[in-house]
Design a protein around this motif. Structure first.
Motif, PDB file in Angstrom:
ATOM      1  N   UNK A 258       0.839  -1.328   0.042  1.00 56.23           N
ATOM      2  CA  UNK A 258       0.139  -0.040  -0.066  1.00 56.23           C
ATOM      3  C   UNK A 258       1.031   1.096   0.033  1.00 56.23           C
ATOM      4  N   UNK A 259       1.800   1.271   0.651  1.00 49.77           N
ATOM      5  CA  UNK A 259       3.096   2.491   0.872  1.00 49.77           C
ATOM      6  C   UNK A 259       4.299   1.611   0.921  1.00 49.77           C
TER       7      UNK A 259
ATOM      8  N   UNK B  28       6.791   2.723   2.770  1.00 49.00           N
ATOM      9  CA  UNK B  28       7.183   2.810   4.172  1.00 49.00           C
ATOM     10  C   UNK B  28       6.502   1.801   4.993  1.00 49.00           C
ATOM     11  N   UNK B  29       5.883   0.712   4.502  1.00 46.68           N
ATOM     12  CA  UNK B  29       5.048  -0.230   5.376  1.00 46.68           C
ATOM     13  C   UNK B  29       5.166  -1.540   4.812  1.00 46.68           C
ATOM     14  N   UNK B  30       4.359  -2.497   5.444  1.00 48.62           N
ATOM     15  CA  UNK B  30       4.388  -3.903   4.960  1.00 48.62           C
ATOM     16  C   UNK B  30       2.908  -4.423   4.749  1.00 48.62           C
ATOM     17  N   UNK B  31       2.051  -3.383   4.713  1.00 51.19           N
ATOM     18  CA  UNK B  31       0.584  -3.953   4.396  1.00 51.19           C
ATOM     19  C   UNK B  31       0.464  -3.923   2.853  1.00 51.19           C
TER      20      UNK B  31
ATOM     21  N   UNK C 213      14.356 -15.602  -4.021  1.00 54.13           N
ATOM     22  CA  UNK C 213      13.619 -14.122  -3.539  1.00 54.13           C
ATOM     23  C   UNK C 213      14.417 -13.289  -4.554  1.00 54.13           C
ATOM     24  N   UNK C 214      15.759 -13.160  -4.844  1.00 54.08           N
ATOM     25  CA  UNK C 214      16.408 -12.211  -5.647  1.00 54.08           C
ATOM     26  C   UNK C 214      15.904 -12.315  -7.166  1.00 54.08           C
ATOM     27  N   UNK C 215      15.504 -13.420  -7.532  1.00 52.54           N
ATOM     28  CA  UNK C 215      15.060 -13.485  -8.875  1.00 52.54           C
ATOM     29  C   UNK C 215      13.798 -13.002  -9.006  1.00 52.54           C
ATOM     30  N   UNK C 216      13.017 -12.932  -8.273  1.00 50.90           N
ATOM     31  CA  UNK C 216      11.798 -12.182  -8.293  1.00 50.90           C
ATOM     32  C   UNK C 216      11.756 -10.999  -7.918  1.00 50.90           C
ATOM     33  N   UNK C 217      12.580 -10.392  -7.048  1.00 46.80           N
ATOM     34  CA  UNK C 217      12.666  -8.829  -6.768  1.00 46.80           C
ATOM     35  C   UNK C 217      13.343  -8.430  -7.745  1.00 46.80           C
ATOM     36  N   UNK C 218      14.380  -8.881  -8.628  1.00 44.02           N
ATOM     37  CA  UNK C 218      14.877  -8.431  -9.821  1.00 44.02           C
ATOM     38  C   UNK C 218      13.841  -8.356 -10.985  1.00 44.02           C
ATOM     39  N   UNK C 219      13.017  -9.315 -10.833  1.00 42.60           N
ATOM     40  CA  UNK C 219      12.153  -9.251 -12.158  1.00 42.60           C
ATOM     41  C   UNK C 219      10.801  -8.336 -11.901  1.00 42.60           C
ATOM     42  N   UNK C 220      10.739  -7.796 -10.638  1.00 45.44           N
ATOM     43  CA  UNK C 220       9.703  -6.568 -10.510  1.00 45.44           C
ATOM     44  C   UNK C 220      10.296  -5.199 -10.330  1.00 45.44           C
ATOM     45  N   UNK C 221      11.619  -5.080 -10.534  1.00 44.09           N
ATOM     46  CA  UNK C 221      11.927  -4.113 -10.172  1.00 44.09           C
ATOM     47  C   UNK C 221      11.487  -2.590 -10.454  1.00 44.09           C
TER      48      UNK C 221
ATOM     49  N   UNK D 250       8.486  -1.736 -10.553  1.00 41.92           N
ATOM     50  CA  UNK D 250       7.216  -1.673  -9.584  1.00 41.92           C
ATOM     51  C   UNK D 250       7.716  -1.304  -8.422  1.00 41.92           C
ATOM     52  N   UNK D 251       7.942  -0.123  -7.762  1.00 46.16           N
ATOM     53  CA  UNK D 251       8.436   0.291  -6.731  1.00 46.16           C
ATOM     54  C   UNK D 251       7.779  -0.202  -5.514  1.00 46.16           C
ATOM     55  N   UNK D 252       6.420  -0.461  -5.732  1.00 48.09           N
ATOM     56  CA  UNK D 252       5.663  -0.903  -4.662  1.00 48.09           C
ATOM     57  C   UNK D 252       5.691  -2.656  -4.297  1.00 48.09           C
ATOM     58  N   UNK D 253       6.388  -3.098  -5.267  1.00 50.84           N
ATOM     59  CA  UNK D 253       6.330  -4.646  -5.252  1.00 50.84           C
ATOM     60  C   UNK D 253       7.602  -5.001  -4.332  1.00 50.84           C
ATOM     61  N   UNK D 254       7.190  -5.826  -3.398  1.00 49.97           N
ATOM     62  CA  UNK D 254       8.265  -6.417  -2.336  1.00 49.97           C
ATOM     63  C   UNK D 254       8.034  -8.012  -2.386  1.00 49.97           C
TER      64      UNK D 254
END
Length: 84
Positions: free
Chosen positions: A24-25, A27-30, A53-61, A63-67
């Motif tokens: 949602x934001x 600065x949070x984890x909701x 984790x690294x592969x998924x995080x890099x594939x969504x770089x 979209x700043x809201x994807x974590x």
């Protein structure tokens, strides 16, 4: 009983869950929509979980809201694990 089977019984599994979603934001984890969480998988050790984790995080770089997160399931399943 084979050597592999007996060692599998004595060694504790260190299961890790890798999942993520759109926050949602920044600065949070909701999550915006928890029903759309991406469950990447459950992994037998920290190294394989971090690789996923690294592969998924890099594939969504883009979209700043994807974590994506790594959850140490073994700590939830056996809270006394670290005390041994």
């Amino acid at each position: 009983m084979t050597k592999h089977a007996s060692s599998a019984k004595t060694e504790k599994q260190l299961l890790h869950l890798v999942f993520g979603g759109e926050l949602q934001a920044l600065d949070g984890v909701a999550f915006r929509d928890p029903s759309k969480l991406d469950i990447v998988g459950i992994y037998p050790d920290n190294d394989s979980a971090l690789a996923a984790w690294k592969a998924k995080a890099q594939s969504t770089v883009d979209n700043a809201h994807m974590r994506y997160f790594v959850v140490h399931l073994y700590k939830l399943l056996d809270p006394d694990h670290d005390k041994l």
